[in-house]
Design a protein around this motif. Structure first.
Motif, mmCIF file in Angstrom:
data_model
loop_
_atom_site.group_PDB
_atom_site.id
_atom_site.type_symbol
_atom_site.label_atom_id
_atom_site.label_comp_id
_atom_site.label_asym_id
_atom_site.label_seq_id
_atom_site.Cartn_x
_atom_site.Cartn_y
_atom_site.Cartn_z
ATOM 1 N N GLN A 85 -9.931 -2.849 -12.892
ATOM 2 C CA GLN A 85 -8.841 -2.621 -12.006
ATOM 3 C C GLN A 85 -9.157 -1.502 -11.084
ATOM 4 O O GLN A 85 -9.837 -0.549 -11.496
ATOM 5 C CB GLN A 85 -7.816 -2.393 -12.883
ATOM 6 C CG GLN A 85 -7.149 -3.571 -13.696
ATOM 7 C CD GLN A 85 -5.884 -3.253 -14.652
ATOM 8 O OE1 GLN A 85 -5.105 -2.366 -14.256
ATOM 9 N NE2 GLN A 85 -5.567 -3.898 -15.603
ATOM 10 N N VAL A 86 -8.860 -1.893 -9.771
ATOM 11 C CA VAL A 86 -9.195 -0.731 -8.827
ATOM 12 C C VAL A 86 -7.739 -0.536 -8.013
ATOM 13 O O VAL A 86 -7.072 -1.671 -7.776
ATOM 14 C CB VAL A 86 -10.144 -1.288 -7.875
ATOM 15 C CG1 VAL A 86 -10.276 -0.244 -6.546
ATOM 16 C CG2 VAL A 86 -11.481 -1.242 -8.339
ATOM 17 N N ALA A 87 -7.227 0.579 -7.924
ATOM 18 C CA ALA A 87 -6.036 0.985 -7.397
ATOM 19 C C ALA A 87 -6.341 1.246 -5.821
ATOM 20 O O ALA A 87 -7.176 2.112 -5.618
ATOM 21 C CB ALA A 87 -5.349 2.163 -8.018
ATOM 22 N N LEU A 88 -5.544 0.584 -4.941
ATOM 23 C CA LEU A 88 -5.562 0.680 -3.428
ATOM 24 C C LEU A 88 -4.467 1.644 -2.810
ATOM 25 O O LEU A 88 -3.263 1.111 -3.268
ATOM 26 C CB LEU A 88 -5.705 -0.703 -2.945
ATOM 27 C CG LEU A 88 -6.968 -1.595 -3.168
ATOM 28 C CD1 LEU A 88 -6.879 -2.823 -2.280
ATOM 29 C CD2 LEU A 88 -8.213 -0.895 -2.666
ATOM 30 N N PHE A 89 -4.702 2.563 -2.229
ATOM 31 C CA PHE A 89 -3.773 3.435 -1.687
ATOM 32 C C PHE A 89 -3.873 3.108 -0.149
ATOM 33 O O PHE A 89 -4.755 3.599 0.466
ATOM 34 C CB PHE A 89 -3.682 4.821 -1.919
ATOM 35 C CG PHE A 89 -3.508 4.893 -3.554
ATOM 36 C CD1 PHE A 89 -2.120 5.064 -3.876
ATOM 37 C CD2 PHE A 89 -4.366 4.901 -4.323
ATOM 38 C CE1 PHE A 89 -1.783 5.245 -5.415
ATOM 39 C CE2 PHE A 89 -4.293 5.270 -5.796
ATOM 40 C CZ PHE A 89 -2.948 5.319 -6.038
ATOM 41 N N TYR A 90 -2.729 2.691 0.446
ATOM 42 C CA TYR A 90 -2.538 2.376 1.887
ATOM 43 C C TYR A 90 -1.667 3.632 2.236
ATOM 44 O O TYR A 90 -0.461 3.651 2.097
ATOM 45 C CB TYR A 90 -1.898 1.152 2.082
ATOM 46 C CG TYR A 90 -1.558 0.633 3.546
ATOM 47 C CD1 TYR A 90 -2.938 0.723 4.294
ATOM 48 C CD2 TYR A 90 -0.706 0.165 3.818
ATOM 49 C CE1 TYR A 90 -2.846 0.353 5.734
ATOM 50 C CE2 TYR A 90 -0.542 -0.492 5.258
ATOM 51 C CZ TYR A 90 -1.523 -0.115 6.023
ATOM 52 O OH TYR A 90 -1.401 -0.763 7.384
ATOM 53 N N LEU A 91 -2.425 4.318 3.199
ATOM 54 C CA LEU A 91 -1.742 5.408 4.110
ATOM 55 C C LEU A 91 -1.816 5.363 5.528
ATOM 56 O O LEU A 91 -2.710 5.668 6.466
ATOM 57 C CB LEU A 91 -2.301 6.616 3.686
ATOM 58 C CG LEU A 91 -2.438 6.931 2.261
ATOM 59 C CD1 LEU A 91 -3.357 8.188 1.782
ATOM 60 C CD2 LEU A 91 -1.048 7.189 1.600
ATOM 61 N N PRO A 92 -0.917 4.298 6.297
ATOM 62 C CA PRO A 92 -1.118 3.875 7.864
ATOM 63 C C PRO A 92 -0.933 5.191 8.473
ATOM 64 O O PRO A 92 -0.046 6.034 8.056
ATOM 65 C CB PRO A 92 -0.259 3.074 7.850
ATOM 66 C CG PRO A 92 0.760 3.159 6.625
ATOM 67 C CD PRO A 92 0.088 3.450 5.562
ATOM 68 N N ALA B 142 -13.748 -9.159 0.000
ATOM 69 C CA ALA B 142 -12.567 -9.249 0.251
ATOM 70 C C ALA B 142 -11.852 -9.180 -1.096
ATOM 71 O O ALA B 142 -12.227 -9.908 -1.939
ATOM 72 C CB ALA B 142 -12.060 -10.361 1.044
ATOM 73 N N VAL B 143 -10.748 -8.212 -1.341
ATOM 74 C CA VAL B 143 -10.018 -8.212 -2.565
ATOM 75 C C VAL B 143 -8.528 -8.573 -2.289
ATOM 76 O O VAL B 143 -8.032 -8.774 -3.262
ATOM 77 C CB VAL B 143 -10.106 -6.930 -3.085
ATOM 78 C CG1 VAL B 143 -11.573 -6.532 -3.757
ATOM 79 C CG2 VAL B 143 -9.721 -5.795 -2.171
ATOM 80 N N CYS B 144 -8.044 -8.363 -0.977
ATOM 81 C CA CYS B 144 -6.489 -8.895 -0.904
ATOM 82 C C CYS B 144 -6.309 -8.827 0.781
ATOM 83 O O CYS B 144 -7.323 -8.413 1.440
ATOM 84 C CB CYS B 144 -5.724 -7.840 -1.531
ATOM 85 S SG CYS B 144 -5.698 -6.095 -0.969
ATOM 86 N N ASN B 145 -5.362 -9.169 1.318
ATOM 87 C CA ASN B 145 -5.027 -9.104 2.617
ATOM 88 C C ASN B 145 -4.161 -7.613 2.967
ATOM 89 O O ASN B 145 -3.590 -7.090 1.981
ATOM 90 C CB ASN B 145 -3.996 -10.237 2.910
ATOM 91 C CG ASN B 145 -4.670 -11.602 3.040
ATOM 92 O OD1 ASN B 145 -5.761 -11.735 3.537
ATOM 93 N ND2 ASN B 145 -4.044 -12.673 2.445
ATOM 94 N N ARG B 146 -4.075 -7.375 4.108
ATOM 95 C CA ARG B 146 -3.510 -6.047 4.495
ATOM 96 C C ARG B 146 -1.816 -6.290 4.235
ATOM 97 O O ARG B 146 -1.324 -5.154 3.690
ATOM 98 C CB ARG B 146 -3.546 -5.746 6.084
ATOM 99 C CG ARG B 146 -2.838 -4.348 6.494
ATOM 100 C CD ARG B 146 -2.751 -4.537 8.098
ATOM 101 N NE ARG B 146 -4.383 -4.482 8.588
ATOM 102 C CZ ARG B 146 -4.732 -3.697 9.182
ATOM 103 N NH1 ARG B 146 -4.260 -2.465 9.354
ATOM 104 N NH2 ARG B 146 -5.971 -3.908 9.835
ATOM 105 N N ASP B 147 -1.343 -7.359 4.514
ATOM 106 C CA ASP B 147 0.023 -7.748 4.051
ATOM 107 C C ASP B 147 0.144 -7.480 2.617
ATOM 108 O O ASP B 147 1.487 -7.285 2.146
ATOM 109 C CB ASP B 147 0.541 -9.184 4.286
ATOM 110 C CG ASP B 147 0.603 -9.228 5.842
ATOM 111 O OD1 ASP B 147 0.706 -8.374 6.633
ATOM 112 O OD2 ASP B 147 0.328 -10.339 6.290
ATOM 113 N N ASP B 148 -0.814 -7.563 1.657
ATOM 114 C CA ASP B 148 -0.467 -7.065 0.032
ATOM 115 C C ASP B 148 -0.279 -5.641 -0.063
ATOM 116 O O ASP B 148 0.305 -5.256 -1.094
ATOM 117 C CB ASP B 148 -1.612 -7.718 -0.664
ATOM 118 C CG ASP B 148 -1.812 -9.263 -0.595
ATOM 119 O OD1 ASP B 148 -0.631 -9.953 -0.515
ATOM 120 O OD2 ASP B 148 -2.955 -9.725 -0.352
ATOM 121 N N LEU B 149 -0.824 -4.696 0.850
ATOM 122 C CA LEU B 149 -0.765 -3.409 0.517
ATOM 123 C C LEU B 149 0.880 -2.800 1.045
ATOM 124 O O LEU B 149 1.569 -3.504 1.674
ATOM 125 C CB LEU B 149 -1.548 -2.831 1.597
ATOM 126 C CG LEU B 149 -3.137 -3.163 1.491
ATOM 127 C CD1 LEU B 149 -3.800 -2.249 2.524
ATOM 128 C CD2 LEU B 149 -3.669 -2.715 0.356
#
Length: 122
Positions: A38-45, A17-24
């Motif tokens: 460092q890893v970039a997370l991209f959230y595309l609901p 686990a690296v973060c919560n959904r609410d952090d995206l």
């Protein structure tokens, strides 16, 4: 509990686990610390794959800026545009559309309930 994943070999992986959904941030990137980088997370609901994880380091400039890039479609590919030199990287496999010599590392990532998890090599 729902689980969505990137189509990468997901068998025999350990998940961290690296973060919560609410952090995206929808349609945007956030950066997390994972295995010393460092890893970039991209959230595309709404997409079949809602989260992508790629290296935050721009291979051309060496700057940690990919997480600030703009997400879009180019030539039928879902991409992030690097902020400094505007090269486009495919979120699914990390390859650069303009320069085959550049690529971003990608990680398997999934939403597991409210947690965002990145797959670690076994």
């Amino acid at each position: 509990m729902s689980v969505s994943t990137v189509a990468v070999n997901l068998q025999a992986r350990h998940w961290q686990a690296v973060c919560n959904r609410d952090d995206l941030v929808a349609q945007s990137g956030v950066v997390v610390w994972f295995e010393g980088r460092q890893v970039a997370l991209f959230y595309l609901p709404g997409q079949s794959t809602p989260v992508y994880a790629v290296d935050n380091v721009d291979p051309r400039s060496g700057a940690n800026v990919i997480g600030r890039g703009l997400v879009g479609h180019l030539n039928g590919e879902l991409v992030v545009a690097a902020p400094l030199y505007k090269q486009h990287f495919c979120l699914s496999d990390g390859r650069c559309l303009e320069d085959a010599g550049q690529a971003l590392q990608v990680w398997p990532v999934r939403l597991c309930g409210d947690q965002v998890e990145i797959g670690q090599a076994p």
